[in-house]
Scaffold this motif. Sequence first.
Motif, mmCIF file in Angstrom:
data_model
loop_
_atom_site.group_PDB
_atom_site.id
_atom_site.type_symbol
_atom_site.label_atom_id
_atom_site.label_comp_id
_atom_site.label_asym_id
_atom_site.label_seq_id
_atom_site.Cartn_x
_atom_site.Cartn_y
_atom_site.Cartn_z
ATOM 1 N N GLY A 58 0.819 -1.215 0.000
ATOM 2 C CA GLY A 58 0.000 0.000 0.000
ATOM 3 C C GLY A 58 0.847 1.257 0.000
ATOM 4 N N GLN A 59 0.351 2.294 0.668
ATOM 5 C CA GLN A 59 1.049 3.580 0.700
ATOM 6 C C GLN A 59 2.318 3.543 1.541
ATOM 7 O OE1 GLN A 59 -2.469 5.972 1.955
ATOM 8 N NE2 GLN A 59 -2.020 7.230 0.171
ATOM 9 N N SER A 60 2.473 2.503 2.364
ATOM 10 C CA SER A 60 3.662 2.404 3.212
ATOM 11 C C SER A 60 4.840 1.743 2.507
ATOM 12 C CB SER A 60 3.324 1.610 4.485
ATOM 13 O OG SER A 60 2.323 2.256 5.231
ATOM 14 N N GLN A 61 4.656 1.315 1.275
ATOM 15 C CA GLN A 61 5.677 0.560 0.550
ATOM 16 C C GLN A 61 7.043 1.254 0.559
ATOM 17 O OE1 GLN A 61 5.605 -2.514 -1.005
ATOM 18 N NE2 GLN A 61 7.788 -2.198 -1.362
ATOM 19 N N GLY A 62 8.029 0.572 1.127
ATOM 20 C CA GLY A 62 9.394 1.063 1.089
ATOM 21 C C GLY A 62 9.738 2.135 2.103
ATOM 22 N N TYR A 63 8.788 2.547 2.920
ATOM 23 C CA TYR A 63 9.057 3.606 3.889
ATOM 24 C C TYR A 63 9.497 3.022 5.223
ATOM 25 C CZ TYR A 63 6.905 6.842 0.597
ATOM 26 O OH TYR A 63 6.610 7.582 -0.518
ATOM 27 N N ARG A 64 10.336 3.793 5.919
ATOM 28 C CA ARG A 64 10.851 3.378 7.227
ATOM 29 C C ARG A 64 9.997 3.990 8.336
ATOM 30 N NH1 ARG A 64 15.712 4.340 10.687
ATOM 31 N NH2 ARG A 64 16.018 6.397 9.743
ATOM 32 N N TYR A 65 9.674 3.158 9.319
ATOM 33 C CA TYR A 65 8.901 3.596 10.481
ATOM 34 C C TYR A 65 9.647 3.216 11.751
ATOM 35 C CZ TYR A 65 4.931 4.380 7.373
ATOM 36 O OH TYR A 65 4.121 4.845 6.352
ATOM 37 N N LEU A 66 9.521 4.063 12.757
ATOM 38 C CA LEU A 66 9.996 3.735 14.097
ATOM 39 C C LEU A 66 8.833 3.152 14.879
ATOM 40 C CD1 LEU A 66 12.012 6.997 14.895
ATOM 41 C CD2 LEU A 66 12.883 4.851 13.976
ATOM 42 N N GLN A 67 9.067 2.055 15.596
ATOM 43 C CA GLN A 67 7.993 1.464 16.400
ATOM 44 C C GLN A 67 8.203 1.797 17.871
ATOM 45 O OE1 GLN A 67 7.151 -2.847 17.680
ATOM 46 N NE2 GLN A 67 5.829 -2.612 15.893
ATOM 47 N N CYS A 68 7.156 2.309 18.497
ATOM 48 C CA CYS A 68 7.221 2.706 19.905
ATOM 49 C C CYS A 68 7.384 1.486 20.805
ATOM 50 C CB CYS A 68 5.956 3.468 20.278
ATOM 51 S SG CYS A 68 5.901 3.978 22.016
ATOM 52 N N SER A 69 8.243 1.614 21.801
ATOM 53 C CA SER A 69 8.477 0.523 22.740
ATOM 54 C C SER A 69 7.322 0.338 23.707
ATOM 55 C CB SER A 69 9.754 0.798 23.537
ATOM 56 O OG SER A 69 9.648 2.033 24.244
ATOM 57 N N CYS A 70 6.469 1.341 23.857
ATOM 58 C CA CYS A 70 5.377 1.265 24.817
ATOM 59 C C CYS A 70 4.039 0.993 24.145
ATOM 60 C CB CYS A 70 5.309 2.561 25.636
ATOM 61 S SG CYS A 70 4.038 2.536 26.927
ATOM 62 N N CYS A 71 3.620 1.845 23.210
ATOM 63 C CA CYS A 71 2.271 1.733 22.640
ATOM 64 C C CYS A 71 2.241 1.058 21.282
ATOM 65 C CB CYS A 71 1.602 3.100 22.578
ATOM 66 S SG CYS A 71 2.214 4.186 21.266
ATOM 67 N N ALA A 72 3.403 0.723 20.725
ATOM 68 C CA ALA A 72 3.524 0.018 19.439
ATOM 69 C C ALA A 72 3.041 0.836 18.245
ATOM 70 C CB ALA A 72 2.806 -1.324 19.472
ATOM 71 N N SER A 73 2.773 2.118 18.439
ATOM 72 C CA SER A 73 2.498 2.971 17.284
ATOM 73 C C SER A 73 3.764 3.074 16.435
ATOM 74 C CB SER A 73 2.075 4.373 17.732
ATOM 75 O OG SER A 73 0.883 4.322 18.489
ATOM 76 N N GLU A 74 3.600 3.298 15.134
ATOM 77 C CA GLU A 74 4.740 3.449 14.232
ATOM 78 C C GLU A 74 4.624 4.787 13.513
ATOM 79 O OE1 GLU A 74 5.170 0.103 11.645
ATOM 80 O OE2 GLU A 74 5.249 -1.356 13.273
ATOM 81 N N TRP A 75 5.726 5.524 13.496
ATOM 82 C CA TRP A 75 5.705 6.820 12.830
ATOM 83 C C TRP A 75 6.839 6.895 11.813
ATOM 84 C CZ3 TRP A 75 7.380 5.821 17.655
ATOM 85 C CH2 TRP A 75 8.614 6.324 18.077
ATOM 86 N N HIS A 76 6.582 7.645 10.751
ATOM 87 C CA HIS A 76 7.502 7.686 9.621
ATOM 88 C C HIS A 76 8.742 8.500 9.930
ATOM 89 C CE1 HIS A 76 8.889 9.597 5.739
ATOM 90 N NE2 HIS A 76 9.008 8.320 5.474
#
Length: 331
Positions: A214-232
Amino acid sequence: MVQRLLAPGEIEALDHNAIPRLLLPQPRSLFAARAARLRQLAKNEIKGIPVGETLRGYLLLMAALVDAQAAVVRNFPSDAFALPDAADIDISLEHNMPPLPVSGARPPSWRSVFSALLDQLDPLADGQPQIASVLAELRGLDSAELEGCADAVLSELTDSVNPLHAPFIAAALQIMWTMRAGQLDAQRVAPLVTNTLCPVCGAHPVASVIRIGGQSQGYRYLQCSCCASEWHMVRVKCSCCEHTARIAYQSIEPADDAAPGIPNKANDPSKVARAETCDDCRTYRKIFNQEHDYNVEPLADDLASLALDLLVGEAGYARASGNPLLWFNAE
């Protein structure tokens, strides 16, 4: 026609709708998938993340803990995970602050979540006196002691919490924050002033991951150690100091040489798990690539790849932040 390459700052300035800036967790599937991945890793089934016998038992223990998290998510009353008042969330967002901060007061219901998590782990203690002892110690903590341990876990104060207690307390906090984060509107949550902290709760990332699909193809995300949200965050950029000039990558596995002279663009074990090192701040954080292993799970894969920590640690780099399921202290 000549195409101009975009610099990292220009990439970040692109239309925010074109790149999903924030991927909120789906806790009802997250923990089950994480537990399954931990068991695969424990069996040394993942190319690119070799696991020795000495780590196998710990990964299986953590898989059982994550199974318990999944059970609590399935069975615990949903009202325990209610979001803060809408007005409070609005104020946080207006001031570019995380709407579910890990600092400050916690919902009292997290202690009930913690008790439920320990109940789910009771069968694990049968025939394992060491586990039974740790669970008994955790149940013996009074409210003030438990809150103090939670403060230390969320602040990553390794010398202020028993390393045997910390993963269980962290697991309860993860349930609390992940369940609440999944209820937010991702479109409303903006990046913080520093992109190195979670925009949802303000915690440090555990690792980064290159996503596919999808739109996330090839993009890097950081994953939160607490809430597991991922941000670009753009690739080839330090997720600690945000510099770009002196980034390098270290891998456990040798590069795939199945076709000499022709790099493998998929399923290359050397690119499943790498350490992204920065010579400006001398830190590193691991990066996992879904392009080379579809089932990468940042927290689980980070936990299993201790050999990579040893490799870059011996080269003089410090880990940028910890893994909530593995704790050490000065002793």
